[in-house]
Every structure is written in C-alpha cells, then in structure tokens.
Design a protein around this motif. Structure first.
Motif, PDB file in Angstrom:
ATOM      1  N   ALA A 183       0.809  -1.227   0.000  1.00 20.24           N
ATOM      2  CA  ALA A 183       0.000   0.000   0.000  1.00 20.24           C
ATOM      3  C   ALA A 183       0.841   1.277   0.000  1.00 20.24           C
ATOM      4  N   PRO A 184       1.803   1.440   0.935  1.00 19.68           N
ATOM      5  CA  PRO A 184       2.613   2.668   0.903  1.00 19.68           C
ATOM      6  C   PRO A 184       3.489   2.778  -0.338  1.00 19.68           C
ATOM      7  N   LEU A 185       3.927   1.634  -0.892  1.00 20.30           N
ATOM      8  CA  LEU A 185       4.739   1.677  -2.106  1.00 20.30           C
ATOM      9  C   LEU A 185       3.922   2.165  -3.302  1.00 20.30           C
ATOM     10  N   MET A 186       2.677   1.713  -3.409  1.00 17.37           N
ATOM     11  CA  MET A 186       1.839   2.158  -4.523  1.00 17.37           C
ATOM     12  C   MET A 186       1.544   3.654  -4.437  1.00 17.37           C
ATOM     13  N   LYS A 187       1.448   4.186  -3.213  1.00 13.83           N
ATOM     14  CA  LYS A 187       1.203   5.617  -3.043  1.00 13.83           C
ATOM     15  C   LYS A 187       2.379   6.457  -3.555  1.00 13.83           C
ATOM     16  N   LEU A 188       3.591   5.872  -3.494  1.00 12.55           N
ATOM     17  CA  LEU A 188       4.784   6.594  -3.940  1.00 12.55           C
ATOM     18  C   LEU A 188       5.011   6.490  -5.444  1.00 12.55           C
ATOM     19  N   SER A 189       4.343   5.561  -6.097  1.00 16.61           N
ATOM     20  CA  SER A 189       4.598   5.327  -7.517  1.00 16.61           C
ATOM     21  C   SER A 189       4.005   6.434  -8.390  1.00 16.61           C
ATOM     22  N   CYS A 190       4.731   6.737  -9.481  1.00 16.20           N
ATOM     23  CA  CYS A 190       4.220   7.696 -10.461  1.00 16.20           C
ATOM     24  C   CYS A 190       3.643   6.970 -11.676  1.00 16.20           C
ATOM     25  N   SER A 191       3.439   5.646 -11.559  1.00 17.09           N
ATOM     26  CA  SER A 191       2.828   4.849 -12.625  1.00 17.09           C
ATOM     27  C   SER A 191       1.354   4.608 -12.311  1.00 17.09           C
ATOM     28  N   ASP A 192       0.671   4.038 -13.266  1.00 21.86           N
ATOM     29  CA  ASP A 192      -0.722   3.650 -13.076  1.00 21.86           C
ATOM     30  C   ASP A 192      -0.750   2.375 -12.230  1.00 21.86           C
ATOM     31  N   THR A 193      -1.409   2.446 -11.078  1.00 24.64           N
ATOM     32  CA  THR A 193      -1.412   1.312 -10.137  1.00 24.64           C
ATOM     33  C   THR A 193      -2.742   0.563 -10.125  1.00 24.64           C
ATOM     34  N   HIS A 194      -3.608   0.819 -11.106  1.00 24.23           N
ATOM     35  CA  HIS A 194      -4.930   0.188 -11.096  1.00 24.23           C
ATOM     36  C   HIS A 194      -4.842  -1.337 -11.171  1.00 24.23           C
ATOM     37  N   LEU A 195      -3.906  -1.853 -11.984  1.00 24.83           N
ATOM     38  CA  LEU A 195      -3.754  -3.305 -12.092  1.00 24.83           C
ATOM     39  C   LEU A 195      -3.320  -3.896 -10.750  1.00 24.83           C
ATOM     40  N   ASN A 196      -2.362  -3.241 -10.088  1.00 24.39           N
ATOM     41  CA  ASN A 196      -1.904  -3.705  -8.777  1.00 24.39           C
ATOM     42  C   ASN A 196      -3.060  -3.735  -7.774  1.00 24.39           C
ATOM     43  N   GLU A 197      -3.856  -2.660  -7.766  1.00 21.31           N
ATOM     44  CA  GLU A 197      -4.968  -2.574  -6.833  1.00 21.31           C
ATOM     45  C   GLU A 197      -6.017  -3.644  -7.125  1.00 21.31           C
TER      46      GLU A 197
END
Length: 314
Positions: A183-197
C-alpha cells in the motif's frame, strides 16, 4: 523488469521509528529487540520439543512446528532491519531490498494463513470423525497440504512482487512505516497502479478469505459436534483441544483486519504502524505461549527439552 531501471528511485527511507522522539525510539528499539528474541527462542523451543518427543509426532504438532518455523521467518523479515537501521542511524533500504522484503512478508503471511486453515481442518477431523482420524490424516496428506500451501503462497507473493517491480518511482521515496508494504509503495509510484490494486483486491481477497472461510466452517461443524456430546467432560476436552488454535486465529485475523479492513479515513501512520507491529511481531511471539500454556503434552515436552539442555551436575 526493465521498469526497475527506468525508476529514478534507487532506495527508500523507512521512517517508522525515526519519526518518534529520541527517548521513544530507544524504548521501541528495546521493545523490538526483546520481542524478537522471545519470538525466536519460543518458536525454536516449540520446534525442538516436537522433534524430540515421539508423543508429539502427530499431524497437529507437525502443523504446529511448521507454523513456528514460519513465525520465526516472518519476524526475521522485518525486525532485524529495524534494529540494524536504528543502530546504524540509517533508514535506507535499497529498491531491490524493499521488493525482496515485500515478497517474503507476503509469503510468510500467506503461509500463516494457510497453516491456520489446515490446523482447523485437522481439529475438525479429530473431533467430528475421531474413528477415522488416523486413516484420513495420514503423513502423506499432511506433507501434501504443507507443500501445496508453500506453492500457492510463493505464487501469490511472486505475483505481487513482479507487479510492483513494473511500477516507476520518480521522486518521493519516504515510507512512513518500518517495513516495505504494498500500500505505501503504490502511493509513492508515479505509474498507473490500477492493475496492482485490482490484483490485491481479487487475489489477496481470495487467498485471505478462502482459509478464513475454511476455519469458520470447520469450527461451526466442531461446535455442532461438541454440543451433541453427552458428557460434560467430553465437551470440555474437545473445547480444550481447540482453544489454543482459536486464540491464535483470533489474534492473527484480528490484527490483519485492523490494518487492512478499516476505512482509510480512520488510518494514521502511528495506528497503522502499531497494528502492523501486532501481526508481524507480537502475534509470532505470542503463538508459542498460547500453545504451550494450554497444552499439557507441550508443557511436558518443553520441560523435557529444558532439563535435557540444562542437566544437573550430579
């Protein structure tokens, strides 16, 4: 994996303890150290007691020794890094180190989850089908259940790690936590995280909920079976064999729910860190105490181990 090379972030800063005042940092460091030593010592004693006492060479204790091994690894994934960072006055963890830590956290959390479900099934067979217990819970089946758990847990952890590795991290590298979590790593990403979520909500939901449903169904069936017992002594004995496992289940799932299933608006860095500390440090430490304090055979085996390790001079 080429996405990793495109990321401008080469390391992250874990600010879990450093955000506290100096005196609180020292107290937390001491607390982490004591709990980690208790976790390792307690679980290793459980493993040693089970391996050296032939009376404990049963499916229930086979699964318990596996759970103790996983708990040692689970705590070792996070706590030594916390202690090392405090001693070295550095909060840095490399990009690859962060992904590695996330992989093993997911792996051992899944294994805890699966083993608790397998142990619930073992209790169900022992209480609801006692006459067929030895024919149903064979050594081959026990080994197969553990191996299958490792395979599924590895695949799930690998999936999330690879999905995280494809993300880019462009600027902010500060994680307000004491370990790398998705969760905190996805918040830091500048990529699209929809697939991860999407994968987290579907796959993790299945991986977490399936064992939980298995545990729930097992104990509902156990409860119905126990209520049909004619003698009070039989009911108490059945309850006693399940109470330790139920305590561990409540502790594990209670802390997981507190971290991941609360509304995001109610989250704070301090509360999240305290809840995460519960399931990564406190739960693995408490499991040996819960199983040994309410289990006469285990207490006897532990006494045997301690007297064997510290013999008298006569």
């Amino acid at each position: 994996m080429s996405s990793i090379n495109q990321s401008s972030v080469s390391e992250f800063l874990l600010l879990g303890l450093s955000r506290q005042p100096q005196k609180q940092q020292q107290l937390l460091f001491l607390l982490f150290l004591i709990m980690y030593l208790a976790t390792v010592l307690g679980n290793l004693l459980i493993i040693l007691a089970i391996s050296t006492d032939s009376r404990l060479h049963t499916p229930m204790y086979f699964f318990l020794s596996n759970l103790s091994s996983v708990d040692v690894c689970f705590s070792s994934t996070t706590v030594p890094k916390v202690l090392a960072n405090h001693i070295l006055t550095s909060q840095a963890i490399s990009f690859s180190g962060c992904l590695t830590q996330m992989y093993f956290l997911s792996l051992f959390a899944d294994m805890d989850n699966f083993l608790l479900a397998v142990m619930a099934y073992d209790r169900f067979v022992a209480i609801c089908h006692p006459l067929h217990y030895t024919t149903k819970m064979t050594h081959q089946l026990c080994v197969l259940l553990v191996v299958e758990s490792w395979v599924v847990a590895n695949l799930n952890a690998l999936l999330h790690t690879l999905l995280m590795a494809r993300l880019s991290f462009c600027g902010d590298n500060i994680i307000p936590h004491f370990f790398c979590d998705a969760a905190p790593l996805m918040k830091l990403s500048c990529s699209d995280t929809h697939l991860n979520e999407l994968v987290i909500f579907t796959v993790v939901g299945l991986v977490l909920l399936s064992p939980f449903v298995c545990i729930l169904v097992s104990y509902i069936l156990i409860a119905f079976a126990v209520l049909r017992f004619s003698s009070t002594g039989g009911r108490w004995k059945a309850f006693s064999t399940c109470s330790s496992h139920l305590g561990v289940v409540c502790l594990f799932y209670g802390t997981i729910i507190a971290v991941y299933f609360n509304p995001s608006s109610s989250h704070s860095a301090g509360r999240d860190m305290a809840a995460a500390m519960m399931y990564t440090v406190v739960t693995p430490m408490m499991n040996p105490f819960i199983y040994s304090l309410r289990n006469r055979d285990m207490k006897g085996a532990l006494r045997k181990v301690l007297t064997m390790r510290f013999p008298s001079k006569h």
